[in-house]
Design a protein around this motif. Structure first.
Motif, short mmCIF file in Angstrom:
data_model
loop_
_atom_site.label_atom_id
_atom_site.label_comp_id
_atom_site.label_asym_id
_atom_site.label_seq_id
_atom_site.Cartn_x
_atom_site.Cartn_y
_atom_site.Cartn_z
N ALA A 136 21.61 -3.56 -20.01
CA ALA A 136 21.79 -3.40 -18.99
C ALA A 136 20.04 -3.74 -18.33
CB ALA A 136 22.35 -2.48 -18.26
N MET B 21 8.13 -8.01 -1.72
CA MET B 21 6.61 -7.32 -2.47
C MET B 21 5.95 -8.58 -1.08
SD MET B 21 6.38 -4.61 -3.15
CE MET B 21 4.66 -4.34 -2.97
N PHE C 208 7.99 -7.41 -12.49
CA PHE C 208 6.91 -8.06 -12.12
C PHE C 208 6.37 -9.24 -12.65
CE2 PHE C 208 6.96 -4.23 -9.45
CZ PHE C 208 6.86 -4.78 -8.54
N TYR D 111 5.84 -6.40 1.87
CA TYR D 111 4.79 -5.64 2.23
C TYR D 111 3.46 -6.42 2.16
CZ TYR D 111 8.11 -1.76 0.94
OH TYR D 111 8.29 -0.84 0.84
N TYR E 88 2.42 -10.31 -6.62
CA TYR E 88 3.34 -9.15 -6.19
C TYR E 88 2.65 -7.71 -6.73
CZ TYR E 88 6.81 -12.60 -4.11
OH TYR E 88 6.90 -13.36 -3.78
N PRO F 177 19.91 -0.46 -13.48
CA PRO F 177 18.96 -1.78 -13.78
C PRO F 177 18.76 -2.65 -12.43
CG PRO F 177 20.69 -0.39 -15.04
CD PRO F 177 21.04 -0.16 -14.24
N LEU G 197 -1.67 9.54 -4.71
CA LEU G 197 -0.85 11.00 -3.94
C LEU G 197 -2.66 12.02 -3.95
CD1 LEU G 197 2.05 10.43 -6.63
CD2 LEU G 197 2.40 10.31 -4.48
N PRO H 141 7.79 5.31 -10.79
CA PRO H 141 7.22 4.37 -9.21
C PRO H 141 7.51 3.16 -9.98
CG PRO H 141 7.36 6.77 -8.89
CD PRO H 141 7.24 6.98 -10.05
N LEU I 168 -1.70 3.98 -7.08
CA LEU I 168 -0.09 5.70 -6.92
C LEU I 168 -0.94 6.95 -7.01
CD1 LEU I 168 2.54 6.59 -6.68
CD2 LEU I 168 3.50 6.46 -8.56
N ALA J 63 0.18 -6.59 -4.64
CA ALA J 63 0.96 -6.13 -3.06
C ALA J 63 1.67 -5.16 -3.62
CB ALA J 63 1.88 -7.20 -2.52
N ALA K 140 5.84 5.83 0.60
CA ALA K 140 5.33 5.51 -0.73
C ALA K 140 4.35 5.87 -0.57
CB ALA K 140 4.95 3.37 -0.77
N LEU L 106 8.29 13.80 -10.06
CA LEU L 106 8.78 12.78 -9.38
C LEU L 106 9.92 11.88 -10.09
CD1 LEU L 106 5.74 11.82 -7.08
CD2 LEU L 106 7.71 13.29 -5.93
N SER M 227 -0.18 -1.67 -1.26
CA SER M 227 1.31 -0.57 -0.60
C SER M 227 0.68 0.98 -0.49
CB SER M 227 2.20 -0.92 -0.73
OG SER M 227 2.65 -2.27 -0.80
N TRP M 228 0.18 1.18 -2.24
CA TRP M 228 -0.15 2.50 -2.18
C TRP M 228 -1.44 2.76 -2.08
CZ3 TRP M 228 2.99 1.91 -7.50
CH2 TRP M 228 3.83 2.12 -6.99
N LEU N 159 5.71 3.19 3.48
CA LEU N 159 4.18 2.95 3.58
C LEU N 159 4.10 4.62 3.33
CD1 LEU N 159 1.79 0.15 4.26
CD2 LEU N 159 3.07 0.06 2.10
N GLU O 283 5.46 10.28 -1.89
CA GLU O 283 6.47 10.03 -2.31
C GLU O 283 6.32 9.01 -3.32
OE1 GLU O 283 8.72 12.88 -2.00
OE2 GLU O 283 7.66 14.07 -0.87
N ALA O 284 5.64 8.46 -3.81
CA ALA O 284 5.24 7.41 -5.13
C ALA O 284 6.35 6.20 -4.68
CB ALA O 284 5.26 8.54 -6.04
N HIS P 110 10.68 -3.65 -5.12
CA HIS P 110 10.62 -4.39 -6.52
C HIS P 110 10.17 -5.88 -5.80
CE1 HIS P 110 10.68 -1.01 -8.76
NE2 HIS P 110 10.02 -0.44 -8.61
N PHE P 111 11.35 -6.44 -5.61
CA PHE P 111 11.21 -7.86 -5.06
C PHE P 111 11.37 -8.21 -3.80
CE2 PHE P 111 13.42 -6.63 -9.22
CZ PHE P 111 13.55 -8.02 -9.77
N HIS Q 166 14.76 -0.25 -4.33
CA HIS Q 166 13.54 -0.14 -4.39
C HIS Q 166 12.46 -1.26 -3.89
CE1 HIS Q 166 14.12 -2.58 -7.66
NE2 HIS Q 166 14.47 -1.58 -9.12
N LEU R 266 8.13 2.74 -3.70
CA LEU R 266 8.30 1.83 -3.32
C LEU R 266 9.74 1.32 -2.50
CD1 LEU R 266 5.69 -0.73 -4.61
CD2 LEU R 266 5.29 0.29 -1.75
#
Lengths: 453, 453
Positions: free
Chosen positions: B376, A418, B416, A421, B170, A108, B151, B108, B147, B173, A372, B77, B177-178, A369, A375-376, A415-416, A413, A378
C-alpha cells in the motif's frame, strides 16, 4: 512538558464492529425515494450498482455491524491511527483548553477515505464483481479506492473532475501507481459526460453521473461512492471508536467534537460513536461541523429531497442541498465541494444535535499554517476548516477562562495540496462566497418531491 | 493470516540515547583533514559553522550519547515509527523469506530526516544561534530542517539545487509553509554560487558550498548538514534501536538488514545499532547498502580523502568518492545523488561488514510499484533502491528454500515524487549509468591528500 503527547493503540484494538447510528436515531428515518415513483427506493433500485452486502449495511437497523476479518487485516496497514494532544498549539494560543486531534493522514492514501474504500472493495470482490467505477474531486477518494482495488484484485475506473485532473496530475499519478484507470470528466465515454460537454471543468455531480452510468450498464462493474451514503458513514466509525478509547487513555472527556463536512463521511466517522452516547444519555457533548462559505450546504442550503448527482440518476435523498446542479466555486478544499450532505448528518443538524459553521478560504489556510508551525503536520484544505473552528473554540475558552476539551478529526494531510499553500502564502487566494442569487436559482431546479416536515 | 502485521511501540519507548558506533569500530578512526595544513581538523575548523554540542557529538568516543529531553518531546510527534511484517509482499513473491520494514515516512516531513534536523535545530537554539543555512536536493532534508526550525523558533535558509527547485515547486511550498526561505542554487547571493553560474541546474555539492559560505560569514548563522557527518548518523540511530525492540516483539532475528545510501544517514540510522551487536559478537547479520547505478559511490568510487562540497570549503574526509565536482545524471532519487558517503559507512564497506549494490532507475521503480500494490505505501525513489535489494534477497531465499529474515528501512514516502512514477508508468524513464570515463576525469581532480591504507 511531562504530559503525554501521543495515544497509541496496538492493532488488536482495531474495532471489530462498525457503529450504525441509524439504530439510535429518534423517529423513523426518511427513506430515499425512487424519482420515478416517489416511493421509497428499495434494494431493486440499488442492485444494479451495489452488492447486496452493502445494500444490507445501507438499510441496517442493527446498532453494530461486524467488520469482515479481511477488511480488518487491511486496516492493520495503518490503523489504529494516532490521537495527539496538541500541546504546542495550546501554548501558541495561550488557551486553557485541552486540544486533541485524531490523525487519519497516516493511511497510505493520505486520508480517512480508505476506511470505506477497503470495505467496499471487499464486499464487491466477494460478490464476484470485477471492476469498480467511481468519481473523485480532490483525489482523496479516487486514491483510496484505487488502493483498495489493488489490494483485493479489482479493476478501478475513476472519473476525475476536469478541473482537478488538470490541476492535480500527481493525484492522478498516485491512482495510476495503484493500477487504476483515470478519465477526465466530463468525458465522451458516457451519455452523462457528453451531455455536460458545455461544462469542461466538470463537477463532482457530473463525475458521479458518469460513474453510475457505467456501473448501471455493465454487469461486471459496480459503483462506489466515497461519502454521503449510510454505509459509507458506517465504515468510517472506526475513527470515533478508536478516539473514544484513546480519550479514555488520556483521561479526558471531550466537551466539543469538531470535523469538516463535504459529504459527511469523516465527520460521521468521528462523531457517530460520540453522538450515540449523547442519544443514550451517557454523555453531554457538543458537535461542530465546519464547511466552506463557498459551498455552505448545512448553513445555507434548504432541507429537501434532491438528487445525489447532477444528471439525476440516483434516488432522491432527504438532505440539506444547494441544488443538485450547483457548481461550487473552485476553492482548494475539493472534498467539500458537494451540493448535498449525508442524510444522517443533515438530520442531526436539523435536530440541533450538530451545529454547522461556514468559513472562508483565507481564514482556513491561516489556521492550517498555524497548525503546521506548531503541531508539524501540514493539513489538507478540508480539515483546515475544522482547525479554524478548533482555534475559535480555544480562543473562546480562553476568554471564558474555561478548561474546555476539544477533539478534532484531522482527516488528511495536504501533501497534494501544496499549490493551495503556495497561493495562500503569496496572497493570491480568493474568498468566494455563496450568494442568495445562487440559492434562488438552485431552488427553481429542485426536483418535484414530497416536502419534509 | 493470523500473524501480526504491525509492531507498535508507545512513546515512552522512544530511545533515551543515540548509539555512537565510533566507540565500537576497530582501530583508530581516520580523522578529517584541514585542506590547508593536512593536519587533522579540530574544533577550530568547525566552530564557525557548528555549535560545540554538535562538534562534541561529531568526535565523541562514548558508546552512547544522551538525547536531550526537548528533542525527545518533538520526536513524540511521530516516533516511535511502526515496524511492519510485509505479509502481502511475501505472498506476491511466493517466498519463504520473512520480510519486515520500518517506516520512517510517518514523520510530518515524510522521511527519516527530521530525526537529525530536530537535534541540530535544538543544539543551535541552545547555543544562541538565530538562523540555520542548509542545502537540499530532492527536498527531504530542507523540509525536515524547515520543520525543525519552525518548532524551535529559528530562521531557516535553504539553498535548493536548481534542477529540483524547478521540478519540485511543491517541496519548496512545503518548506515555505513551515516558514523557511528557499533560494535556487547556484544563486547570486554567494561567491560560491556566482562562481558556478555556468552550471545553472546546480548540484548538491554547489548548494552545500553556498550554505557553508553564508554560515561561515555570519556569526548568527550556522550550517546544518543532513547526512554524511558522524553526528548526523548518530541522531538517526533512533531508527535502529526501535527496530531492535520491534524485531524482538516479532520474535524474529534479521539475517540481513537493507537500506539505501546517498550520504548514508538512513542506512546508518537503521544499521548501526545492529552492526554494534555484530562487532560485539552478539549477532551474525549481513548488511546491504543499495545505491543508484548513476551515482555508484560505494561500488565504483575510490577510497580517498576528498572534499564534502564542490567548491572545496569543507575539511577533507576519508570516503569512497566519485570526485567532489562530479555532477550525477538527473535520476529521480535526488537524495542519492552525492559524490561521497559517510566516512563511517565507507569504512564499514571497506572492512567488508557492509555489502554495496548498485541498481538502475527502471528496476528500482518496478520494485517500488510492486511494493505499493501489495503493501500500500508509495515509497520514495531513494528507498525503492533498497526495496529492489529486498526483492532480490527474497527471490534468492525462495530459490535456496531458505526462511531468510529480511529487514528493510523504508526511509520515506514518494508523495513529492509522483512525476517520477508518472514517467515510469509511461515508459519514459532512462537508465543512466556511471562510466569509466567519468571516473577517470574525477580522479584527475581529486585534491592532494595522504593516501589511505
Amino acid at each position: 512538558m511531562t504530559e503525554p503527547t501521543k495515544f497509541t493503540l496496538t492493532e488488536d484494538r482495531i474495532p471489530t464492529h462498525w457503529v450504525n447510528l441509524m439504530a439510535d436515531l429518534p423517529g423513523d428515518p426518511l427513506p430515499p425515494l425512487n424519482p420515478g415513483t416517489m416511493e421509497p427506493a428499495g434494494p431493486d433500485d440499488l442492485t444494479p450498482i451495489f452488492p447486496m452486502a452493502l445494500i444490507g449495511q445501507e438499510v441496517s437497523a442493527e446498532p453494530e455491524v461486524e467488520i469482515p476479518e479481511p477488511v480488518r487485516e487491511v486496516y492493520k496497514l495503518w490503523r489504529p491511527t494516532p490521537l495527539y494532544r496538541a500541546h504546542r498549539l495550546e501554548r501558541a494560543l495561550d488557551t486553557p483548553a485541552r486540544i486533541y486531534y485524531k490523525y487519519e493522514g497516516v493511511s497510505p492514501a493520505g486520508s480517512h477515505k480508505p476506511n470505506s474504500a477497503v470495505a467496499q472493495a471487499y464486499a464487491n470482490k466477494e460478490a464476484g464483481i470485477e471492476r469498480l467505477a467511481t468519481e473523485t474531486g480532490a483525489g482523496q477518494w479516487g486514491s483510496a479506492l484505487a488502493l483498495a482495488c489493488s489490494l483485493f484484485g479489482l479493476e478501478c475506473l475513476v472519473y476525475m473532475v476536469g478541473a482537478s485532473y488538470d490541476q492535480k496530475p500527481y493525484r492522478r499519478a498516485m491512482m495510476e501507481s495503484w493500477g487504476a484507470s483515470v478519465i477526465r470528466s466530463p468525458s465522451d465515454t458516457t451519455d452523462s459526460g457528453r451531455a455536460q460537454a458545455a461544462h469542461p471543468t466538470g463537477s463532482l455531480g457530473i463525475a458521479i453521473s458518469e460513474a453510475v452510468e457505467v456501473a448501471a450498464g455493465d454487469a461486471d462493474t459496480n459503483y462506489a461512492l466515497g461519502s454521503v451514503l449510510n454505509h459509507v458513514c458506517l465504515h468510517q466509525t472506526v475513527i470515533g471508536q478508536e478516539a473514544l478509547a484513546q480519550m479514555e487513555m488520556a483521561g479526558d472527556e471531550p466537551d466539543v467534537v469538531i470535523g469538516c463536512v463535504g459529504g459527511g463521511s469523516n465527520f460521521a466517522g468521528m462523531t457517530f460513536p460520540f453522538i450515540r452516547r449523547v442519544l443514550r444519555g451517557e454523555a453531554r457533548t457538543r458537535f461542530v461541523a465546519a464547511e466552506p462559505a463557498a459551498c455552505p450546504t448545512l448553513t445555507r442550503g434548504v432541507y429537501r429531497y434532491d438528487f445525489g448527482d447532477t444528471v439525476g440518476l440516483t434516488p432522491l435523498m432527504p438532505m440539506y442541498t444547494l441544488g443538485h446542479d450547483f457548481v461550487p466555486p473552485p476553492v482548494h478544499a475539493g472534498g467539500l465541494r458537494y451540493h448535498g450532505d449525508s442524510p444522517i448528518v443533515c438530520a442531526l443538524v436539523k435536530q440541533g444535535l450538530v451545529e454547522a459553521r461556514a468559513y472562508k478560504q483565507n481564514e482556513t489556510f491561516e489556521a492550517a499554517l498555524r497548525f503546521a508551525r506548531t503541531e508539524a503536520i501540514l493539513p489538507a484544505p478540508e480539515p483546515a476548516h475544522a482547525i479554524r473552528a478548533v482555534i475559535d473554540e480555544a480562543e473562546d475558552a480562553r476568554q471564558a477562562g474555561e478548561q474546555r476539551v476539544i477533539l478534532l478529526n484531522l482527516c488528511g494531510h495536504g501533501h497534494f495540496d501544496m499549490s493551495a499553500y503556495e497561493a495562500y502564502i503569496a496572497g493570491n487566494l480568493e474568498d468566494p462566497e455563496f450568494s442568495e442569487a445562487d440559492m434562488e436559482a438552485a431552488l427553481e431546479r429542485l426536483p418535484e418531491a414530497p416536502a419534509i416536515a
